[in-house]
Design a protein around this motif. Sequence first.
Motif, short mmCIF file in Angstrom:
data_model
loop_
_atom_site.label_atom_id
_atom_site.label_comp_id
_atom_site.label_asym_id
_atom_site.label_seq_id
_atom_site.Cartn_x
_atom_site.Cartn_y
_atom_site.Cartn_z
N ALA A 127 25.44 29.67 21.44
CA ALA A 127 26.12 31.21 21.42
C ALA A 127 26.89 31.26 22.46
O ALA A 127 27.55 32.69 22.58
N GLN A 128 26.81 31.08 24.12
CA GLN A 128 27.83 31.16 25.16
C GLN A 128 29.34 30.69 24.03
O GLN A 128 29.71 31.46 24.66
N GLU A 159 38.15 26.59 3.58
CA GLU A 159 37.34 26.39 3.44
C GLU A 159 36.51 25.87 4.77
O GLU A 159 35.43 26.55 5.80
N ASN A 160 37.45 25.02 5.27
CA ASN A 160 37.84 24.65 6.60
C ASN A 160 37.43 26.14 7.90
O ASN A 160 36.43 26.29 8.60
N VAL A 161 38.15 26.81 7.70
CA VAL A 161 37.61 28.51 8.27
C VAL A 161 37.07 29.23 8.20
O VAL A 161 36.73 29.46 9.42
N MET A 162 36.30 29.26 7.18
CA MET A 162 34.86 29.50 7.39
C MET A 162 34.29 29.23 7.54
O MET A 162 33.29 29.87 7.69
N VAL A 211 27.10 30.02 11.70
CA VAL A 211 26.90 30.60 13.61
C VAL A 211 26.16 31.27 13.04
O VAL A 211 25.58 32.31 13.56
N LYS A 212 27.57 32.62 12.25
CA LYS A 212 27.37 34.20 12.78
C LYS A 212 26.59 34.63 11.68
O LYS A 212 26.78 35.86 11.22
N MET A 258 36.17 32.63 15.56
CA MET A 258 35.09 33.11 15.16
C MET A 258 34.82 34.09 16.44
O MET A 258 34.39 34.97 17.17
N GLN A 259 36.53 35.13 16.71
CA GLN A 259 36.35 35.77 17.59
C GLN A 259 36.74 35.82 18.69
O GLN A 259 35.99 36.10 19.33
#
Length: 253
Positions: A87-88, A109-112, A118-119, A166-167
């Motif tokens: 999570a960190q 697709e790699n970027v997505m 995960v999110k 993942m911002q």
Amino acid sequence: MTPMVKSEGVHKSFGATHVLKGIDLEVAPREVFCLVGPSGSGKSTFLRCINHLEKINAGRLSVDGQLVGYRQKGDKLYELKEREVAAQRRDIGMVFQRFNLFPHMTAVENVMEAPVQVKRESKAAARERAVKLLDRVGLGDKTNNYPAQLSGGQQQRVAIARALAMQPKLMLFDEPTSALDPELVGEVLDVMRGLAEDGMTMIVVTHEMGFAREVGDSIVFMDDGVVVESGHPREVLTNPRHERTKSFLSKVL
């Protein structure tokens, strides 16, 4: 102001090999922080400790005021569970020397993949952001290309877009141009310059002294697991104080 990264007396050993020998440093929010030094000086190991890919043996590492990989109770530190560490890591993007893209997935697709898996973002929302990020790194026309159809520089730019998906509040770059042909280095550094201009906090392990001088806010020269010299890049690179720094820079500048 809370430092984005704070390292206090960080030590790391691999068996009998003492790699990090008490690293003290701070990285401010929005700062571009460059780590330079010879191979084997501990730069990449330190970077991997920041997101707990390597566990430190002593000291404390914090990101945005939060201990990395541990929680403190009284005078003792207790290691977090793997899901808590994961999570960190969501807030810390990392770009490696090798691109590590999934070969069976297209660029988009790699970027997505991470936001969806995960999110738990919807595929539609993740795809929309992925397309925008690929456009941001100059690959808007390569969204449906597979890694094998891209140059090394293009693959590394996809890897940067993937980390940004993942911002994160912090980006770590581990010699992101070292595996590239010389003519492809510039396109990756241009993307990193753009991130710096946008205010992304970045720690960059690099041999690109021109980038460090032009874009960096701070630079640290490491050797044999210790910080030898630090300061503003232009000052350190043009007027180093320590003989070891002078010797290193005479070989790379």
